[in-house]
Design a protein around this motif. Structure first.
Motif, mmCIF file in Angstrom:
data_model
loop_
_atom_site.group_PDB
_atom_site.id
_atom_site.type_symbol
_atom_site.label_atom_id
_atom_site.label_comp_id
_atom_site.label_asym_id
_atom_site.label_seq_id
_atom_site.Cartn_x
_atom_site.Cartn_y
_atom_site.Cartn_z
ATOM 1 N N PRO A 22 24.289 66.139 12.063
ATOM 2 C CA PRO A 22 23.765 66.799 13.268
ATOM 3 C C PRO A 22 23.477 68.281 13.072
ATOM 4 O O PRO A 22 22.618 68.840 13.747
ATOM 5 N N THR A 23 24.183 68.894 12.124
ATOM 6 C CA THR A 23 23.915 70.325 11.868
ATOM 7 C C THR A 23 22.504 70.523 11.335
ATOM 8 O O THR A 23 21.738 71.354 11.829
ATOM 9 N N PHE A 24 22.128 69.751 10.317
ATOM 10 C CA PHE A 24 20.786 69.874 9.747
ATOM 11 C C PHE A 24 19.726 69.352 10.710
ATOM 12 O O PHE A 24 18.593 69.855 10.732
ATOM 13 N N ALA A 25 20.069 68.350 11.504
ATOM 14 C CA ALA A 25 19.092 67.804 12.455
ATOM 15 C C ALA A 25 18.696 68.837 13.490
ATOM 16 O O ALA A 25 17.544 68.867 13.951
ATOM 17 N N SER A 26 19.637 69.704 13.875
ATOM 18 C CA SER A 26 19.323 70.707 14.897
ATOM 19 C C SER A 26 18.370 71.772 14.392
ATOM 20 O O SER A 26 17.732 72.465 15.182
ATOM 21 N N VAL A 70 30.181 69.512 16.996
ATOM 22 C CA VAL A 70 29.025 69.988 16.237
ATOM 23 C C VAL A 70 27.739 69.368 16.790
ATOM 24 O O VAL A 70 26.694 70.028 16.865
ATOM 25 N N THR A 71 27.808 68.096 17.196
ATOM 26 C CA THR A 71 26.630 67.452 17.787
ATOM 27 C C THR A 71 26.224 68.150 19.077
ATOM 28 O O THR A 71 25.035 68.420 19.309
ATOM 29 N N MET A 75 22.776 70.135 19.620
ATOM 30 C CA MET A 75 21.817 69.816 20.685
ATOM 31 C C MET A 75 21.423 71.078 21.445
ATOM 32 O O MET A 75 20.250 71.282 21.766
ATOM 33 N N LEU A 76 22.411 71.940 21.712
ATOM 34 C CA LEU A 76 22.104 73.205 22.394
ATOM 35 C C LEU A 76 21.216 74.091 21.518
ATOM 36 O O LEU A 76 20.239 74.688 21.997
ATOM 37 N N ALA A 77 21.542 74.162 20.220
ATOM 38 C CA ALA A 77 20.736 74.988 19.309
ATOM 39 C C ALA A 77 19.315 74.459 19.207
ATOM 40 O O ALA A 77 18.344 75.224 19.180
ATOM 41 N N ALA A 78 19.162 73.132 19.157
ATOM 42 C CA ALA A 78 17.820 72.547 19.086
ATOM 43 C C ALA A 78 17.033 72.844 20.353
ATOM 44 O O ALA A 78 15.832 73.148 20.298
#
Length: 329
Positions: A22-26, A70-71, A75-78
């Motif tokens: 999820p870190t890289f996905a964001s 982290v997810t 999500m907030l960062a994305a």
């Protein structure tokens, strides 16, 4: 990661690395994609913990909480990243619209003149700055303006709008180039305050030559058909537009010959003040030889711009505008 943990057993503890998903996905994905990757990480973590019989261990519970946290943060960062990208896209769209209104495309030819333009804004999030230019065709010949507004930002853009509006009107109405300059000065005197000013060059090209009126602007370069390059320094130094009260007399028009095959380069100070990593200024007088060989003025000017950017080795720190005229039968 799950396969590594499956074969190595619980001793090495690779499960916490599932938070990388999820870190890289964001970073590049959407909010939904980040959430999906987080759910997938949880779905992988739980069966592996059951397989190793560590579902109730402190490490496993901490891993589950970390993946969940982290997810959520991803999500907030994305969401914030996507909103920022949309805002940036809107800023660029507004800037492009403003540029089309203020800095209209110049004609590529006018009679026996071929015209080339290069404009590079120093503002990363917009494509317009304090440099300005205009070319208009009148019954008496082609009239041009290139200028540089003191300062940056919206104030500079607003001042550029006043100058361009006044020039477009006066270029058709005034029989003499000096009258165009007077109209610009009167317009700026009404709208500028304090010590703001605009350096500019007005030019008029007719069948026998070119007339220049320099208001504190860098001297243009004339590239003759035989390759000779000469700066056209004004006979009398004049202050920029907006500072006429500081001058003892108005600037005098300067007449120079402009024959078939001759070129003239008008530019703003962002060109000659561009520095490389060693703080050396761009040697425009030497590099202007790039304009002499090409058959197409726009290709020649594009090559000069590329050479300038290579000299800087990165983005320019000031707006750069260049206008090249070639007389070509």
């Amino acid at each position: 990661m799950a396969l590594i943990d499956l074969f190595t057993g619980p001793r090495l503890g690779f499960l916490p690395l599932l938070t990388l998903g999820p870190t890289f996905a964001s970073v590049s994905g959407s909010v939904r994609r980040t959430a999906a990757i987080g759910v997938l990480a949880l779905a992988v973590c739980v069966p592996l913990a059951l397989f190793h019989n560590r579902q109730f261990s402190t490490q496993n519970l901490l891993t589950l909480v970390t993946i969940f946290a982290v997810t959520g943060a991803g999500m907030l960062a994305a969401h914030l990243r996507i909103r920022r990208e949309l805002e940036l896209a809107n800023v660029r769209m507004v800037a492009e619209t403003a540029q089309r209104v203020l800095l209209r495309p110049v004609p590529r030819s006018a009679g026996d003149l071929r015209i080339a333009l290069s404009y590079t804004s120093a503002t990363a999030e917009a494509r317009i700055g304090g440099d300005l230019y205009e070319v208009v065709t009148t019954p008496g010949g082609v009239r041009l303006l290139i200028g540089d507004v003191q300062g940056k930002g919206l104030d500079a853009v607003e001042t550029a709008a006043w100058v361009l509006g006044a020039f477009r009107e006066a270029a058709y109405d005034e029989p003499e180039l000096a009258g165009v300059g007077d109209r610009l000065e009167i317009s700026l005197a009404r709208h500028l305050g304090g010590e703001k000013f605009v350096t500019a060059i007005l030019a008029e090209v007719d069948g026998t030559g070119i007339t220049l009126l320099n208001f504190g602007h860098p001297a243009p370069l004339v590239v003759r058909g035989d390759g000779t390059i000469t700066p056209v320094d004004p006979d009398i130094e004049a202050p920029p537009l907006g500072l006429a009260s500081l001058a003892a007399s108005a600037p005098k028009p300067q007449r120079i010959p402009f024959q078939d095959g001759d070129q003239i380069l008008l530019y703003t100070d962002g060109v000659i003040e561009a520095r490389d990593h060693a703080r050396a200024f761009y040697p425009l007088g030497e590099r202007a030889t790039l304009l002499a060989g090409a058959t197409d003025p726009q290709e020649a000017l594009d090559e000069l711009r590329a050479d300038l950017l290579r000299h800087v080795g990165g983005p320019v720190l000031d707006d750069v505008a260049m206008l090249l005229l070639r007389r070509q039968q």
